[in-house]
Design an enzyme around this catalytic site. Structure first.
Site, PDB file in Angstrom:
ATOM      1  N   GLY A  40      -0.352  -0.134  -5.048  1.00  0.00           N
ATOM      2  CA  GLY A  40      -1.688  -0.675  -4.605  1.00  0.00           C
ATOM      3  C   GLY A  40      -2.532  -0.341  -5.689  1.00  0.00           C
ATOM      4  O   GLY A  40      -2.570   1.233  -6.121  1.00  0.00           O
ATOM      5  N   ASN A  83       0.400   1.545   5.833  1.00  0.00           N
ATOM      6  CA  ASN A  83       1.014   0.577   4.916  1.00  0.00           C
ATOM      7  C   ASN A  83       1.868  -0.389   5.773  1.00  0.00           C
ATOM      8  O   ASN A  83       2.630   0.059   6.741  1.00  0.00           O
ATOM      9  CB  ASN A  83       2.011   1.353   3.850  1.00  0.00           C
ATOM     10  CG  ASN A  83       3.143   0.597   3.156  1.00  0.00           C
ATOM     11  OD1 ASN A  83       4.111   0.879   2.879  1.00  0.00           O
ATOM     12  ND2 ASN A  83       2.618  -0.833   2.911  1.00  0.00           N
ATOM     13  N   GLY A  84       1.715  -1.579   5.561  1.00  0.00           N
ATOM     14  CA  GLY A  84       2.318  -2.668   6.366  1.00  0.00           C
ATOM     15  C   GLY A  84       1.199  -3.691   6.996  1.00  0.00           C
ATOM     16  O   GLY A  84       0.343  -3.648   6.430  1.00  0.00           O
ATOM     17  N   CYS A  91       0.674  -1.246   0.028  1.00  0.00           N
ATOM     18  CA  CYS A  91      -0.141   0.138  -0.136  1.00  0.00           C
ATOM     19  C   CYS A  91       0.910   1.122  -0.075  1.00  0.00           C
ATOM     20  O   CYS A  91       2.107   1.219   0.455  1.00  0.00           O
ATOM     21  CB  CYS A  91      -0.934   0.060   1.178  1.00  0.00           C
ATOM     22  SG  CYS A  91      -1.966  -1.352   1.172  1.00  0.00           S
ATOM     23  N   TYR A 144      11.809  -4.651  -6.107  1.00  0.00           N
ATOM     24  CA  TYR A 144      10.475  -4.831  -6.609  1.00  0.00           C
ATOM     25  C   TYR A 144       9.526  -3.407  -6.269  1.00  0.00           C
ATOM     26  O   TYR A 144       8.909  -3.013  -7.248  1.00  0.00           O
ATOM     27  CB  TYR A 144       9.830  -6.118  -6.516  1.00  0.00           C
ATOM     28  CG  TYR A 144       8.648  -6.404  -7.094  1.00  0.00           C
ATOM     29  CD1 TYR A 144       8.398  -6.315  -8.544  1.00  0.00           C
ATOM     30  CD2 TYR A 144       7.427  -6.159  -6.260  1.00  0.00           C
ATOM     31  CE1 TYR A 144       7.018  -6.649  -9.014  1.00  0.00           C
ATOM     32  CE2 TYR A 144       6.132  -6.393  -6.578  1.00  0.00           C
ATOM     33  CZ  TYR A 144       5.885  -6.430  -8.103  1.00  0.00           C
ATOM     34  OH  TYR A 144       4.801  -6.721  -8.404  1.00  0.00           O
TER      35      TYR A 144
HETATM   36  O1  LIG Z   1       6.277 -15.756 -11.038  1.00  0.00           O
HETATM   37  P1  LIG Z   1       5.067 -14.777 -11.031  1.00  0.00           P
HETATM   38  O2  LIG Z   1       3.871 -15.361 -10.133  1.00  0.00           O
HETATM   39  O3  LIG Z   1       4.574 -14.728 -12.382  1.00  0.00           O
HETATM   40  O4  LIG Z   1       5.569 -13.375 -10.304  1.00  0.00           O
HETATM   41  C1  LIG Z   1       6.611 -12.550 -10.567  1.00  0.00           C
HETATM   42  C2  LIG Z   1       6.510 -11.488 -11.724  1.00  0.00           C
HETATM   43  O5  LIG Z   1       5.488 -10.779 -11.222  1.00  0.00           O
HETATM   44  C3  LIG Z   1       6.032  -9.516 -10.868  1.00  0.00           C
HETATM   45  O6  LIG Z   1       5.691  -8.751 -11.941  1.00  0.00           O
HETATM   46  P2  LIG Z   1       4.448  -7.793 -12.092  1.00  0.00           P
HETATM   47  O7  LIG Z   1       3.497  -8.469 -13.055  1.00  0.00           O
HETATM   48  O8  LIG Z   1       3.713  -7.759 -10.581  1.00  0.00           O
HETATM   49  O9  LIG Z   1       4.731  -6.153 -12.447  1.00  0.00           O
HETATM   50  P3  LIG Z   1       5.944  -5.438 -12.982  1.00  0.00           P
HETATM   51  O10 LIG Z   1       5.367  -5.087 -14.503  1.00  0.00           O
HETATM   52  O11 LIG Z   1       6.103  -4.294 -12.172  1.00  0.00           O
HETATM   53  O12 LIG Z   1       7.155  -6.081 -13.063  1.00  0.00           O
HETATM   54  C4  LIG Z   1       7.670  -9.670 -10.952  1.00  0.00           C
HETATM   55  O13 LIG Z   1       8.270  -8.564 -11.553  1.00  0.00           O
HETATM   56  C5  LIG Z   1       7.780 -10.951 -11.821  1.00  0.00           C
HETATM   57  O14 LIG Z   1       7.802 -10.475 -13.316  1.00  0.00           O
HETATM   58  N1  LIG Z   2      -0.375  -4.017   2.177  1.00  0.00           N
HETATM   59  C1  LIG Z   2      -0.563  -3.054   2.990  1.00  0.00           C
HETATM   60  O1  LIG Z   2       0.209  -2.172   3.382  1.00  0.00           O
HETATM   61  C2  LIG Z   2      -2.036  -3.221   3.621  1.00  0.00           C
HETATM   62  C3  LIG Z   2      -2.236  -2.259   4.800  1.00  0.00           C
HETATM   63  C4  LIG Z   2      -3.180  -2.770   5.815  1.00  0.00           C
HETATM   64  N2  LIG Z   2      -2.555  -3.776   6.426  1.00  0.00           N
HETATM   65  C5  LIG Z   2      -4.305  -3.293   4.964  1.00  0.00           C
HETATM   66  O2  LIG Z   2      -4.610  -4.499   4.787  1.00  0.00           O
HETATM   67  O3  LIG Z   2      -5.195  -2.507   4.350  1.00  0.00           O
HETATM   68 MG   LIG Z   3       7.433  -8.316 -13.438  1.00  0.00          MG
END
Ligand SMILES: O=P(O)(O)OC[C@H]1O[C@H](OP(=O)(O)OP(=O)(O)O)[C@H](O)[C@@H]1O
Ligand SMILES: NC(=O)CC[C@H](N)C(=O)O
Ligand SMILES: [Mg+2]
Ligand code: SF4
Length: 511
Positions: free
Chosen positions: A51, A138-139, A18, A277
């Site tokens: 998020g 967030n957390g 988040c 990431y």
């Molecule tokens: O092994 P998987 O379950 O497929 O997950 C891994 C993938 O998910 C994430 O990308 P994401 O689609 O979240 O977004 P990005 O475009 O920011 O890389 C990450 O960067 C990998 O590419």
């Molecule tokens: N991923 C998050 O940071 C979520 C914040 C909070 N724990 C919620 O569930 O809304």
């Molecule tokens: Mg990706």
């Protein structure tokens, strides 16, 4: 995790978490009565990568709190002409010179169910003599279920399935009279990760848990103060970065200015995955530029092992900076041979394998002409369930590639996160499903697969003195790396690693 996805067992990605944003003293005049909310919406837009399913803003207008929260992207929820009377957009109603906002990855399967709506933040409560108080978090609190059970036994009832709500409830019960003391009192009971912004009629408060797991920064925009998750939001609203809020620090902003207090001390354990990431590459996180660190990670990956190939290709978006680093270090030409749809979200929720595969196909495509007959090094930041890599590799094969060497710019993801990131259970993480790398290579259809080592990851963030036992790196360097090492730095009260999945626990409790 108490709030996030108690219902859907099929959600498989390593979701973003988040983002929070708060502003105090933005000014509010006839020309622009909603200035604080408008700046907050712009800030949230810049933080959208953290998020993408729901968002909300609470503004204070001298006499009352005004709120708008909905499922959807910030632009859809707060854009002009959307979902409001007269097409003026909800921002026009969010009058006031102070505001806080939140973007969230919603909880239940498709993100539009009532469970996710009631969990959309900011949450708020009335605190009798201290008045209304809104909170964005967030957390994740690792003892929220235990606390809720305790509070329920005392007769309290909760509006949401959110861990965050427990903080408001503890504040309401606190015997402290002053707002900041009430919040400190409440936080003394919680365990876990939190970067929080809170808003009362008289104060904007920012606070970071004593381990500092999630980022939180302080900025200024003319006479206004801003507290938000990442510096990219400060850039986008035209504010200047003042400093990171320290782990265990509370910042209280009111008409007398800014004050800082300590809420507790613990060894710093910043989430190293923020660098890999979550955070935006243009952000400065804990004083370091994320793009530079991702490039350094890619360089480390190439130093550990370079495979000769015709080109280095990133898996966009988050694999790109590491691929740039890998290409520079290895001297292999860098090519953008995978195109990512600009319209696709960062990650996604789909109920079954077939639709997951369709989503990856909609999102990513291989440029056949560039890769036919070639040997390629494909760089991504992480593999979670392997859906992205498996489908992408098949696309490369269909395009007639000669060899695919997959290189991952982080160590294997082995364990779930309990500190604010939705992860699949341990058994769903692909790395845990195979006895060795060769089996995983066969499953993904690659000619070779290599991950960055844990020491390599620490070298990339500038650590020189790496302990022999790699599970000690996090404690020594001040990071959480539990999803890579399984060593959790903050107590897991509601769950223990390898124990029942949080979602299953919810079912047992009858949520
Ligand atoms: O092994 P998987 O379950 O497929 O997950 C891994 C993938 O998910 C994430 O990308 P994401 O689609 O979240 O977004 P990005 O475009 O920011 O890389 C990450 O960067 C990998 O590419
Ligand atoms: N991923 C998050 O940071 C979520 C914040 C909070 N724990 C919620 O569930 O809304
Ligand atoms: Mg990706
Ligand atoms: S477990 Fe992983 S994602 Fe979660 S806080 Fe620790 S390093 Fe970050």
């Amino acid at each position: 995790m108490l709030t996030t996805r108690p219902f859907d067992a099929d959600d498989d990605h390593f979701h973003e978490e988040c983002a929070v944003f708060g502003i105090w003293g933005a000014g509010s005049d006839e020309d622009n009565p909603s200035r604080a909310a408008a700046i907050t919406a712009t800030g949230l837009h810049a933080l959208q990568h953290r998020g993408q399913e729901a968002c909300g803003i609470v503004a204070f207008d001298k006499s009352q709190f005004l709120v708008h929260r909905a499922v959807g992207l910030v632009g859809d929820v707060f854009g002009k002409g959307k979902a409001d009377r007269g097409g003026a957009g909800p921002l026009t109603r969010l009058v006031g010179s102070s505001a806080i906002g939140h973007t969230r990855y919603a909880t239940s399967g498709k993100g539009a169910g009532p469970a996710s709506i009631r969990n959309i933040q900011p949450l708020w409560t009335d605190l009798d003599e201290t008045g209304g108080f809104a909170l964005a978090h967030n957390g994740n609190l690792t003892n929220a279920m235990a606390l809720k059970a305790e509070l329920r036994a005392e007769g309290r009832r909760f509006q949401s399935t959110s861990d965050t709500e427990v903080i408001l409830d503890l504040m309401a019960r606190s015997r402290e009279r002053r707002l900041a003391n009430r919040l400190i009192d409440a936080l003394s009971r919680v365990v876990g990760a939190y970067s929080i912004v809170g808003l009362s009629a008289k104060k904007l408060i920012g606070v970071r848990d004593p381990s500092g797991v999630r980022p939180l920064v302080l900025g200024r925009l003319d006479n206004a103060w801003i507290i938000c998750s990442e510096t990219c939001a400060l850039d986008i609203v035209g504010a200047t970065f003042v400093r990171d809020i320290e782990p265990g620090e509370m910042i209280v902003i009111d008409e007398d200015g800014m004050q800082t207090r300590r809420i507790g001390a613990a060894p710093r354990r910043f989430c190293i995955f923020e660098y890999i990431y979550f955070s935006r590459p243009d952000s400065f996180v804990e004083g370091r530029n994320v793009y530079s660190i991702r490039q350094a990670i890619g360089r480390e990956l190439a130093k550990e092992e370079t495979h000769s190939a015709d080109m280095v290709i990133p898996v966009p978006d988050s694999g790109t900076p590491a691929a740039v680093g890998y290409a520079k270090e290895s001297g292999i030409p860098f090519e953008l041979a995978v195109t990512r749809s600009q319209l696709a979200g960062r990650s996604f929720i789909e109920p079954d394998q077939e639709s997951r595969e369709q989503v990856v196909r909609r999102k990513l495509n291989v440029n056949r002409d560039m890769v036919r007959g070639k040997s390629v090094v494909l760089v991504d930041d992480s593999i979670v369930r392997g859906t992205t890599s498996k489908i992408l590799v098949k696309m490369f094969r269909d395009a007639g590639v000669r060899e695919v060497h997959m290189r991952i710019a982080s160590p294997p993801t082995r364990s779930p996160c309990y500190y604010g990131v939705d992860t699949p259970s341990k058994g769903e993480l692909i790395f845990n499903q195979y006895a060795n790398l060769e089996q995983m290579e066969r499953h993904l259809g690659v000619d070779s697969l290599r991950y960055l080592s844990v020491p390599g990851m620490y070298r990339a963030v500038g650590e020189t003195d790496i302990p022999e036992d790699e599970t000690e790196c996090g404690a020594k360097a001040g990071y959480c790396d539990a999803c890579f090492t399984g060593k959790y730095p903050i107590r897991l009260v509601d769950n223990s690693e390898g124990s029942v999945n949080q979602k299953d626990l919810f079912r047992e409790l009858g949520y």
